[in-house]
Design a protein around this motif. Structure first.
Motif, mmCIF file in Angstrom:
data_model
loop_
_atom_site.group_PDB
_atom_site.id
_atom_site.type_symbol
_atom_site.label_atom_id
_atom_site.label_comp_id
_atom_site.label_asym_id
_atom_site.label_seq_id
_atom_site.Cartn_x
_atom_site.Cartn_y
_atom_site.Cartn_z
ATOM 1 N N ARG A 110 17.540 3.717 -1.764
ATOM 2 C CA ARG A 110 17.699 3.130 -3.104
ATOM 3 C C ARG A 110 17.022 1.763 -3.182
ATOM 4 N N ARG A 111 17.199 0.954 -2.123
ATOM 5 C CA ARG A 111 16.552 -0.364 -2.120
ATOM 6 C C ARG A 111 15.038 -0.205 -2.167
ATOM 7 N N ALA A 112 14.511 0.776 -1.435
ATOM 8 C CA ALA A 112 13.064 1.003 -1.437
ATOM 9 C C ALA A 112 12.589 1.392 -2.835
ATOM 10 N N LYS A 113 13.369 2.226 -3.537
ATOM 11 C CA LYS A 113 12.997 2.609 -4.904
ATOM 12 C C LYS A 113 13.010 1.397 -5.829
ATOM 13 N N VAL A 114 14.005 0.533 -5.675
ATOM 14 C CA VAL A 114 14.088 -0.672 -6.506
ATOM 15 C C VAL A 114 12.899 -1.585 -6.208
ATOM 16 N N LYS A 115 12.554 -1.736 -4.936
ATOM 17 C CA LYS A 115 11.403 -2.572 -4.576
ATOM 18 C C LYS A 115 10.125 -2.010 -5.189
ATOM 19 N N GLU A 116 9.955 -0.686 -5.097
ATOM 20 C CA GLU A 116 8.762 -0.049 -5.663
ATOM 21 C C GLU A 116 8.711 -0.265 -7.170
ATOM 22 N N PHE A 117 9.849 -0.089 -7.836
ATOM 23 C CA PHE A 117 9.921 -0.295 -9.279
ATOM 24 C C PHE A 117 9.590 -1.746 -9.623
ATOM 25 N N ALA A 118 10.173 -2.678 -8.885
ATOM 26 C CA ALA A 118 9.927 -4.103 -9.159
ATOM 27 C C ALA A 118 8.450 -4.432 -8.962
ATOM 28 N N THR A 119 7.851 -3.876 -7.946
ATOM 29 C CA THR A 119 6.440 -4.149 -7.685
ATOM 30 C C THR A 119 5.570 -3.624 -8.826
ATOM 31 N N ARG A 120 5.869 -2.416 -9.286
ATOM 32 C CA ARG A 120 5.087 -1.840 -10.392
ATOM 33 C C ARG A 120 5.332 -2.595 -11.693
ATOM 34 N N THR A 121 6.590 -2.904 -11.972
ATOM 35 C CA THR A 121 6.959 -3.523 -13.238
ATOM 36 C C THR A 121 6.562 -4.983 -13.297
ATOM 37 N N LEU A 122 6.651 -5.651 -12.170
ATOM 38 C CA LEU A 122 6.386 -7.080 -12.142
ATOM 39 C C LEU A 122 5.007 -7.374 -11.567
ATOM 40 N N ALA A 123 4.030 -6.567 -11.913
ATOM 41 C CA ALA A 123 2.685 -6.698 -11.358
ATOM 42 C C ALA A 123 2.090 -8.084 -11.596
ATOM 43 N N ASP A 124 2.471 -8.720 -12.693
ATOM 44 C CA ASP A 124 1.910 -10.026 -13.029
ATOM 45 C C ASP A 124 2.644 -11.181 -12.350
ATOM 46 N N VAL A 125 3.708 -10.865 -11.613
ATOM 47 C CA VAL A 125 4.492 -11.899 -10.948
ATOM 48 C C VAL A 125 3.808 -12.246 -9.624
ATOM 49 N N ASP A 126 3.870 -13.520 -9.272
ATOM 50 C CA ASP A 126 3.203 -13.955 -8.039
ATOM 51 C C ASP A 126 3.895 -13.383 -6.797
ATOM 52 N N ASN A 127 3.173 -13.369 -5.694
ATOM 53 C CA ASN A 127 3.669 -12.775 -4.440
ATOM 54 C C ASN A 127 4.921 -13.476 -3.919
ATOM 55 N N GLU A 128 5.012 -14.782 -4.108
ATOM 56 C CA GLU A 128 6.170 -15.530 -3.627
ATOM 57 C C GLU A 128 7.453 -15.048 -4.310
ATOM 58 N N THR A 129 7.369 -14.813 -5.611
ATOM 59 C CA THR A 129 8.523 -14.320 -6.353
ATOM 60 C C THR A 129 8.879 -12.903 -5.911
ATOM 61 N N LEU A 130 7.867 -12.050 -5.715
ATOM 62 C CA LEU A 130 8.117 -10.693 -5.235
ATOM 63 C C LEU A 130 8.770 -10.717 -3.852
ATOM 64 N N ASP A 131 8.321 -11.625 -2.988
ATOM 65 C CA ASP A 131 8.931 -11.755 -1.663
ATOM 66 C C ASP A 131 10.397 -12.183 -1.783
ATOM 67 N N ALA A 132 10.678 -13.082 -2.722
ATOM 68 C CA ALA A 132 12.053 -13.531 -2.931
ATOM 69 C C ALA A 132 12.934 -12.382 -3.426
ATOM 70 N N ILE A 133 12.411 -11.561 -4.332
ATOM 71 C CA ILE A 133 13.153 -10.398 -4.823
ATOM 72 C C ILE A 133 13.403 -9.418 -3.678
ATOM 73 N N ALA A 134 12.388 -9.166 -2.869
ATOM 74 C CA ALA A 134 12.540 -8.254 -1.718
ATOM 75 C C ALA A 134 13.588 -8.780 -0.746
ATOM 76 N N ALA A 135 13.597 -10.082 -0.511
ATOM 77 C CA ALA A 135 14.583 -10.675 0.388
ATOM 78 C C ALA A 135 16.003 -10.495 -0.168
ATOM 79 N N LEU A 136 16.163 -10.672 -1.486
ATOM 80 C CA LEU A 136 17.473 -10.464 -2.107
ATOM 81 C C LEU A 136 17.930 -9.025 -1.949
#
Length: 143
Positions: A110-136
């Motif tokens: 489930r976490r992997a699906k959420v990460k994949e969704f966040a990556t696709r949906t938040l494509a315009d978000v910088d890598n640092e923010t994506l890393d922070a979301i993944a860490a959460l």
């Protein structure tokens, strides 16, 4: 007063049993990979000499405290699901290791699906923010 306490305990234990059965049904699957249905369980128990009516099954799954469940039915269900009978017989029975591993695997998926969704949906978000979301999300597995 003591009768009320016993009734509350009985209700609580019946609800715990219902949640445990639901958990087993969510995690365990047939050899074909499909969820178990009542008929699968009833047939397997009947072959072991234990009768499980649709009504009794409903009472177990609903957490109905008005109907006492015979230990032989709970033991047969534990054997069917290949778990220690104490898990179903005792409200504080430990979650079987096999079930715990399945739950951890499902949570990771489930976490992997959420990460994949966040990556696709938040494509315009910088890598640092994506890393922070993944860490959460990774930290959420502790809970």
């Amino acid at each position: 007063m003591a009768a009320e306490g016993a009734a509350q305990r009985n209700l609580r234990n019946s609800q715990i049993l219902a949640r445990k059965i639901d958990l087993l049904l969510d995690v365990m699957v047939t050899a074909e990979g499909r969820p178990y249905e009542f008929q699968d369980i009833q047939t397997a128990l009947f072959e072991k000499g234990v009768k499980l009516s649709r009504t009794r099954w409903h009472h177990i799954k609903a957490g109905d405290a008005t109907v006492r469940q015979p230990p032989e039915v709970l033991i047969a269900l534990a054997e069917f699901f290949q778990v220690n009978p104490d898990y179903l017989l005792n409200s504080d029975g430990a979650v079987p290791e096999r079930i715990q591993h399945e739950l951890e695997l499902l949570a990771a998926m489930r976490r992997a699906k959420v990460k994949e969704f966040a990556t696709r949906t938040l494509a315009d978000v910088d890598n640092e923010t994506l890393d922070a979301i993944a860490a959460l999300l990774d930290d959420s597995k502790k809970y």
